[in-house]
Design a protein around this motif. Structure first.
Motif, PDB file in Angstrom:
ATOM      1  N   ASN A  84      14.555 -12.792   1.258  1.00 16.38           N
ATOM      2  CA  ASN A  84      15.289 -11.582   0.776  1.00 16.38           C
ATOM      3  C   ASN A  84      17.026 -12.547   0.373  1.00 16.38           C
ATOM      4  O   ASN A  84      17.634 -10.821   0.535  1.00 16.38           O
ATOM      5  CB  ASN A  84      15.134 -10.417   1.175  1.00 16.38           C
ATOM      6  CG  ASN A  84      15.734 -10.558   2.936  1.00 16.38           C
ATOM      7  OD1 ASN A  84      16.462 -11.578   3.461  1.00 16.38           O
ATOM      8  ND2 ASN A  84      15.575  -9.674   3.875  1.00 16.38           N
ATOM      9  N   LYS A 143      22.408 -13.774   4.400  1.00 17.54           N
ATOM     10  CA  LYS A 143      20.801 -13.418   5.299  1.00 17.54           C
ATOM     11  C   LYS A 143      20.458 -11.862   5.053  1.00 17.54           C
ATOM     12  O   LYS A 143      19.523 -10.782   6.033  1.00 17.54           O
ATOM     13  CB  LYS A 143      21.608 -12.512   6.785  1.00 17.54           C
ATOM     14  CG  LYS A 143      22.413 -14.199   7.541  1.00 17.54           C
ATOM     15  CD  LYS A 143      22.573 -13.646   9.296  1.00 17.54           C
ATOM     16  CE  LYS A 143      23.213 -14.663   9.757  1.00 17.54           C
ATOM     17  NZ  LYS A 143      23.365 -14.158  10.896  1.00 17.54           N
ATOM     18  N   GLY A 144      20.632 -11.380   3.636  1.00 19.31           N
ATOM     19  CA  GLY A 144      19.715 -10.904   2.808  1.00 19.31           C
ATOM     20  C   GLY A 144      20.369  -9.361   3.430  1.00 19.31           C
ATOM     21  O   GLY A 144      19.357  -8.279   3.146  1.00 19.31           O
ATOM     22  N   CYS A 145      21.254  -9.161   3.798  1.00 24.39           N
ATOM     23  CA  CYS A 145      22.736  -8.180   3.138  1.00 24.39           C
ATOM     24  C   CYS A 145      22.157  -6.871   2.470  1.00 24.39           C
ATOM     25  O   CYS A 145      21.561  -5.906   1.938  1.00 24.39           O
ATOM     26  CB  CYS A 145      23.006  -7.734   4.620  1.00 24.39           C
ATOM     27  SG  CYS A 145      24.750  -7.730   3.447  1.00 24.39           S
ATOM     28  N   GLY A 146      22.348  -7.602   1.489  1.00 26.71           N
ATOM     29  CA  GLY A 146      22.597  -6.643   0.079  1.00 26.71           C
ATOM     30  C   GLY A 146      24.177  -6.357  -0.380  1.00 26.71           C
ATOM     31  O   GLY A 146      23.742  -5.680  -1.346  1.00 26.71           O
ATOM     32  N   THR A 147      24.469  -6.104   0.463  1.00 30.08           N
ATOM     33  CA  THR A 147      26.167  -5.789   0.617  1.00 30.08           C
ATOM     34  C   THR A 147      26.811  -6.326  -0.752  1.00 30.08           C
ATOM     35  O   THR A 147      27.089  -5.222  -1.672  1.00 30.08           O
ATOM     36  CB  THR A 147      26.485  -5.663   1.319  1.00 30.08           C
ATOM     37  OG1 THR A 147      25.943  -5.540   2.837  1.00 30.08           O
ATOM     38  CG2 THR A 147      28.135  -5.171   1.827  1.00 30.08           C
ATOM     39  N   VAL A 162      25.498  -7.277  -3.506  1.00 30.98           N
ATOM     40  CA  VAL A 162      24.629  -6.645  -4.827  1.00 30.98           C
ATOM     41  C   VAL A 162      25.192  -5.620  -4.790  1.00 30.98           C
ATOM     42  O   VAL A 162      25.468  -5.614  -6.960  1.00 30.98           O
ATOM     43  CB  VAL A 162      22.650  -6.674  -4.519  1.00 30.98           C
ATOM     44  CG1 VAL A 162      22.118  -6.939  -5.611  1.00 30.98           C
ATOM     45  CG2 VAL A 162      22.520  -8.295  -3.560  1.00 30.98           C
ATOM     46  N   GLN A 204      19.455  -8.944  -5.719  1.00 31.48           N
ATOM     47  CA  GLN A 204      18.299  -9.476  -3.838  1.00 31.48           C
ATOM     48  C   GLN A 204      17.292  -9.352  -4.256  1.00 31.48           C
ATOM     49  O   GLN A 204      16.390  -8.655  -4.941  1.00 31.48           O
ATOM     50  CB  GLN A 204      19.151  -8.512  -2.870  1.00 31.48           C
ATOM     51  CG  GLN A 204      18.853  -8.774  -2.048  1.00 31.48           C
ATOM     52  CD  GLN A 204      18.871  -7.774  -0.964  1.00 31.48           C
ATOM     53  OE1 GLN A 204      18.798  -6.831  -1.473  1.00 31.48           O
ATOM     54  NE2 GLN A 204      18.453  -8.275   0.811  1.00 31.48           N
TER      55      GLN A 204
END
Lengths: 170, 679
Positions: free
Chosen positions: B589, B630-634, B636, B646
């Motif tokens: 992710n 780590k794929g938090c998407g912040t 994005v 993401q």
């Protein structure tokens, strides 16, 4: 504001709330609410994101534009974010967006940010219940219908202008 | 792995699970399947009793092949439970596993909704959203990361000790960190253990010395973890080693310095003996303490307070082990997995003032009594009260700080059994009459009920009722000089006054006082009570929501020694299975940059908490290091140009979910909405 296309009154109308829950705290808490059989209002529809920091303000606006009567965002408590500080980013965006939406005439109770940790199944229940009640009291927002209405108005105006111009040229 | 059908028109297979009556009892599953069948792109729509069962998964696999499906949606329980199961089935059918989307209609619908119609309606909305979303799914490759073979175990009570030994015996390098000067935890304080009555020290101390002597275990006692960073397979941990003012390398534990101390008698309450005896500023917690190294308490040592002590301890030590200048040290280690076994704290009975703890000297907590009846305890096992008397009658009050709306609502699980054990030991030591005041006797465990039976034959009294009060106000001559336990005996329906010489409060188990700080440091969650939260209450009881971090023992919830040891073994096995697999799959992710759209504005750089984003100065574009993301998407959501995307949480996937949720009729609002994101 007159609204022709909107479902009128409260007969049969139920608030529709789009909820963005972060994977680690609030979504887990909603699971816990389920496992604990904490019955609550069936009005919220959950979209899972990894972090509340993923919340693009456009998601919120899009939800309202498509007919949501409320938008709920759930993230980890300050200091507890699985990604260290994504929830702070969410908080800033939400505050800004809340200010903007007020200017757009969308009542502040329709857009709520709540910190709900993985252990707070009870809080999921009360948050959804209270939010549903508040939005119910506000009535339908009905943006798609209003858009349709405005489009119609615009079309009408365009037609009128075209007719006028035609008359002038004729 | 076939990568082809992702670009073809979506052909969706939809499955709704009955989950027995769990879902089907509330949600009209037949209607859900029928409805799904009417949605665009849906080729097959079925309902089935248990989708997670083998035949359920087989349905998916066969349908993919027979109907050339290229997308799968399953409406069942939470994705946190079975997303993996169905991804595997999707993959077995020949598709990339990420062409799957799950709809949670159990935890999020059937279990929380009363009204059948409302539940079905909600389910339909969620299904419509998922069917729309899955069309935008893409083929993704799972990330693999290597697992560092070393393990950190935090807390060296019986759980931590057992986990560390299990791992070390399997050839893994373990660092065992313990906050106290000695390992052993609460178990080292206990006298005997139920129901076998074998002495706690006799079964624990061999394991303690095995830890000390094991070539694969690095034991850091009197130390605390101060910082944790990294992720599964690769954690960097900082450990604060507190100064003992005695060199661990040089001290042999002869304890001559203790005798030589200028204090002839101890003046400080002894922590290990629950304050029932006094210790000197230079001390060792108990004779079998591990490591066998003394320590100096700077708060009470004259040298530290005035700098003018004769330092007889230094004179006496022929190994020059005493070092007043020792400083706190910070050590850094790399590990792949972490086991938390940080234990519990006993309930503070002062919180229930009407039981008189701290007011009447002869009211004891159960842990104090463990020390009092112990042969190596403060009185050498002589049951002598604070006022010097030997008790002739003892009352044990159960459920102190447990099953109580005013304090803690949970059952501490161990108090019934240890109260029975203490009743037996007190009787044995003093020949006193022993009364148990209980709500229910919970003796569920191997040979536990039999132990209770045995006690009933030992002439120990059982009175069923929650004690109202312990008082010294005597109403009758025979109550003079005694404490009176006032209780309603609910079996005969009368209020009784039972005069006793000694009261034992069977205190419950609580989370450690700093459990919230610890869980933050390790990025795990706590349950409502404050105990560490397991990934699943039944199926993943030692896993946490953070990969590579496991929990064992009473930090997860009250439990006795056998359960703690079993959990410690389980946690060790979970860590081993990760280590021996050598690598772990990560959810793909992560975020990535679409270079054509990136304006190089740098908005994303400071947003990333993992410094995974850098700016390529020659190309003037942002670059995301996938290994660090780590794929938090912040980022994005931050990117003003929509240039960062993401995997698994693409904008169009979420927008289509929103659209699906809100679209009551298929015909209303198709295509772009008012604020549709740029594609």
């Amino acid at each position: 504001m007159a609204s022709t296309g909107m479902k009128q009154g409260t007969n049969g109308w139920e608030p529709r709330i789009v909820a963005f829950f972060c994977n680690w705290c609030t979504y887990t808490a909603a699971d816990l609410a389920g496992v604990s059989r904490l019955r609550h209002a069936p009005n919220a529809r959950v979209i899972r994101v990894m972090c509340s920091g993923r919340l693009d303000p456009q998601f919120v606006l899009d939800a309202f534009a498509r007919g949501a009567d409320g938008v709920l965002v759930g993230g980890c408590h300050p200091g507890d974010c699985h990604y260290m500080e994504g929830n702070y980013k969410a908080l800033r965006r939400v505050r800004l967006l809340q200010r903007m939406m007020k200017d757009m005439g969308i009542h502040e109770d329709r857009f709520r940010l709540e910190w709900i940790s993985a252990s707070e199944g009870e809080k999921v229940k009360t948050t959804i219940n209270t939010m549903t009640e508040r939005v119910r009291a506000l009535g339908p927002l009905g943006l798609p219908e209003r858009f349709a209405e405005w489009d119609e108005e615009m079309d009408g105006l365009a037609h009128a202008i075209a007719a006028q111009e035609e008359a002038v040229h004729a | 792995m076939p990568e082809t059908n992702g670009h073809d028109a979506p052909r969706v297979g939809f499955y709704v699970c009955h989950c027995g009556h769990n879902i089907a009892g509330i949600v009209d599953v037949a209607e859900v399947a029928r409805f799904a069948g009417t949605l665009p792109n849906v080729i097959v729509a079925r309902d089935y009793k248990y989708m997670c069962s083998d035949p359920g998964q087989e349905l998916i696999i066969t349908d993919i092949r027979e109907h050339r499906l290229n997308r799968i949606v399953v409406a069942s329980c939470s994705p946190l439970l079975h997303e993996h199961t169905f991804r595997v089935a999707t993959e077995k059918g020949g598709l990339n596993p990420f062409y799957f989307q799950m709809v949670n209609i159990r935890e999020d619908v059937s279990w929380v909704t009363e009204n059948h119609d409302a539940a079905t309606h909600k389910a339909l909305d969620l299904v419509r959203a998922a069917v729309r979303r899955v069309a935008h799914h893409r083929s993704l490759a799972t990330k693999h990361v290597r697992i560092h073979p070393d393990v950190l175990v935090v807390g060296a009570g019986i759980s931590g000790i057992h986990a560390a030994l299990t791992l070390a015996n399997a050839g893994k390098k373990v660092t065992l960190v313990e906050r106290e000067p000695t390992i052993g935890g609460h178990m080292a304080m206990f006298d005997k253990t139920f129901p076998t009555l074998d002495c706690a020290a006799c079964i624990l101390t061999p394991k303690m010395s095995a830890v000390k002597n094991h070539p694969n275990i690095t034991l850091w006692s009197y130390s605390e973890v101060s910082e944790v960073s990294g992720y599964v397979g690769s954690y960097t941990v900082k450990v604060k080693r507190k100064p003992r003012f005695v060199s661990e390398e040089l001290c042999v534990g002869c304890m001559e310095c203790i005798d030589a101390c200028v204090y002839k008698e101890g003046k400080t309450p002894d922590e290990f003996n629950q304050g029932l005896s006094k210790r000197k500023p230079v001390y060792i917690p108990f004779p079998q303490a591990t490591p066998q190294v003394v320590l100096i308490d700077p708060d009470t040592c004259i040298e530290f307070k005035s700098g003018r002590c004769k330092k007889t301890c230094v004179e006496k030590c022929d190994r020059n082990a005493i070092d007043f200048k020792q400083k706190e040290e910070i050590k850094e280690i790399q590990v792949g997995t972490i086991i938390l076994a940080t234990g519990f704290k006993t309930f503070d009975p002062k919180r229930i003032p009407y039981y008189g703890y701290g007011k009447y000297p002869n009211v004891y907590s159960s842990l104090e009594v463990e020390r009092l009846v112990n042969a190596s305890g403060p009185t050498g096992g002589d049951l002598v009260l604070r006022d010097g008397r030997h008790p002739k009658t003892v009352g044990i009050i159960h459920c102190v700080g447990s099953r109580d709306r005013n304090t803690n609502r949970w059952c501490s699980r161990t108090c019934c059994m240890y109260s029975l054990k203490l009743a037996h030991l007190l009787k044995e030591h003093s020949e006193a009459e022993v009364y148990n005041f209980y709500i229910d006797i919970r003796a569920a465990g191997k040979a536990y009920e039999e132990f209770y039976d045995k006690l009933l034959e030992e002439n120990i009294h059982f009175i069923r009722g929650r004690v109202a009060e312990v008082t010294d106000w005597s109403a009758r001559p025979e109550e003079e000089g005694k404490m009176i336990i006032r209780v309603e005996d609910t079996l005969i329906g009368v209020v009784r006054r039972v005069p006793v010489d000694m009261v034992v409060l069977a205190v419950g188990m609580e989370p450690q006082a700093d459990s919230q700080d610890v869980r933050r440091m390790f990025n795990i969650s706590c349950s409502t009570e404050g105990f560490f939260l397991e990934r699943h209450p039944k199926l993943a009881p030692v896993d946490t929501f953070t990969d590579g971090i496991f929990i064992a023992g009473a930090c997860q919830g009250p439990k006795d020694i056998p359960d703690s040891v079993a959990q410690a073994g389980a946690a060790a096995a979970q860590a081993l299975s990760l280590i021996d697999a050598g690598e772990v799959e990560l959810e793909p992710n992560t975020a990535y940059v679409v270079e054509e759209s990136c304006s190089g504005c740098k908005s994303c750089l400071n947003i990333c908490p993992y410094t995974a984003i850098t700016r390529d100065e020659t190309r003037q574009k942002a670059f995301i290091n996938e290994a660090l993301c780590k794929g938090c998407g912040t980022c994005v959501a931050t990117c003003p140009s929509g240039a960062i995307r993401q995997n698994l949480f693409e904008d169009e996937q979420i927008f289509s979910e929103i659209e699906g949720l809100l679209q009551e009729k298929e015909s209303v609002l198709t295509g772009g909405g008012a604020w549709r994101a740029p594609a």
